[in-house]
Design an enzyme around this catalytic site. Structure first.
Site, short mmCIF file in Angstrom:
data_model
loop_
_atom_site.label_atom_id
_atom_site.label_comp_id
_atom_site.label_asym_id
_atom_site.label_seq_id
_atom_site.Cartn_x
_atom_site.Cartn_y
_atom_site.Cartn_z
NE ARG A 192 -33.45 -110.12 20.96
CZ ARG A 192 -32.24 -110.40 20.48
NH1 ARG A 192 -31.43 -109.44 20.08
NH2 ARG A 192 -31.82 -111.65 20.38
NE ARG A 238 -31.45 -111.61 24.00
CZ ARG A 238 -31.03 -112.71 23.36
NH1 ARG A 238 -29.75 -112.99 23.34
NH2 ARG A 238 -31.87 -113.52 22.76
CB CYS A 249 -37.96 -111.53 13.19
SG CYS A 249 -37.83 -110.44 11.78
#
Ligand SMILES: C[S@@+](CC[C@H](N)C(=O)[O-])C[C@H]1O[C@@H](n2cnc3c(N)ncnc32)[C@H](O)[C@@H]1O
Length: 310
Positions: free
Chosen positions: A168, A166, A82
């Site tokens: 995402r 996590r 990103c």
């Protein structure tokens, strides 16, 4: 897809192959075969790991590779980094708005190769980045410029049987309409006890001074637990790991407040198989595991997505 039995896919920003394991697991479950026809990663050490485990060395910098050099394929996979998008305005085409970003390379490959489908993965913050305009450009490009039906969801590895928080975003797209339920039936659930090694080399232990400092600040109700130090130096602990990060400080996560995770433990936290060969230094594995994706999470998404579009 044209040949329903063999899915030809490309693995962009492949790192150490998280997507490749995920798609292989998904295809196995669906009774289908896969053929990885192209992979690329700019990092030499990631290429070393990928080659040791998959028997092929990924090509390098994707910005230097013409789409015409990539063989035909049905499915594009990419966990792209990103970067900051400099957005000139949402009205312009993707060539104007995304040039100089790695998403541009995904878009130009989709445009030229016209695969049936893609799966992209990125950090959760992509959605809010630049007040939402980065993500708007991405969606507009995929939908309006490239003609894909697109859906996306923020998911957490903790909900996919891995003891790692996590979060995402996963973006899926296909040339034809599809409906994702984003509901998954995860059978295998691992706890920290399943992940942690018992006989751990001394080199992974933090210094007595650091251990002492942490214990003065925090007492954990969890054993085993993973202690997490945030940017302001606050310590908290959980019966799971916070997100592995490629560039985190050395003692960002400490098992029971006293030792770092071993390379094998980090790979397990991302759902990599036990036979994954570690051929780089501990520091490189830490970076690679931090960059990788939760294999079981992406496998579940790809399985559901492919069963919708095939
Ligand atoms: C977030 S990681 C993806 C990791 C991968 N999903 C995995 O499971 O290991 C992004 C990857 O993009 C690679 N990368 C960055 N710039 C690149 C470029 N210009 N061309 C090819 N790969 C690049 C990095 O080296 C890194 O491995």
């Amino acid at each position: 897809m044209e040949n329903k039995n063999i899915i030809r896919y490309i693995d962009l920003f492949c790192g150490i192959g998280g997507f490749r394991y995920a798609v292989s697991n998904a295809l196995n479950k669906l009774g289908l075969e896969g053929d990885c026809v192209f992979s690329s990663d700019i990092d030499k050490y990631a290429q070393d790991s990928y080659e040791a485990n998959f028997g092929e060395r990924p090509r390098g910098d994707i910005t230097q590779i013409a789409a015409s050099d990539i063989p035909g394929f049905n499915l594009l996979l990419g966990g792209f980094p990103c970067q900051t998008f400099s957005i000139c305005g949402l009205q312009k085409g993707f060539e104007d708005t995304t040039k100089g970003t790695l998403f541009f390379d995904i878009a130009r490959i989709l445009k030229e190769k016209q695969p049936d489908a893609f799966v992209l993965e990125n950090v959760k913050n992509l959605v809010g980045h630049n007040n939402g305009s980065t993500f708007s450009v991405i969606l507009k490009t995929l939908r309006d410029e490239l003609g894909y039906v697109v859906d996306y969801k923020v998911l957490n590895a903790l909900d996919f049987g891995l003891p790692q928080k996590r979060e995402r975003i996963v973006i899926v797209g296909a040339k034809k309409p599809f409906k994702m339920s984003w509901k998954f039936d995860i059978q295998e659930k691992k706890t920290l006890k399943d992940i942690l090694e018992t006989d751990v080399d001394k080199k992974h232990y933090a210094s007595p001074e650091i251990v002492e400092k942490r214990r003065l600040k925090h007492t954990s109700p969890y054993n085993p637990g993973i202690w997490h130090e945030n940017k302001s130096g606050n310590i908290s602990s959980y019966p799971y790991s916070c997100a592995l990060r490629a560039g985190a400080s050395y003692n960002y996560l400490l098992v029971n407040g006293e030792r770092r995770l071993t390379p094998r433990e980090m790979l397990r936290l991302q759902g990599f198989p036990e036979d994954f060969k570690i051929v780089v230094s501990d520091a490189q594995t830490r970076k690679q595991a931090g960059n990788a994706l939760p294999v079981t999470m992406l496998a579940a998404v790809i399985e559901q997505f492919l069963s919708e579009i095939l």
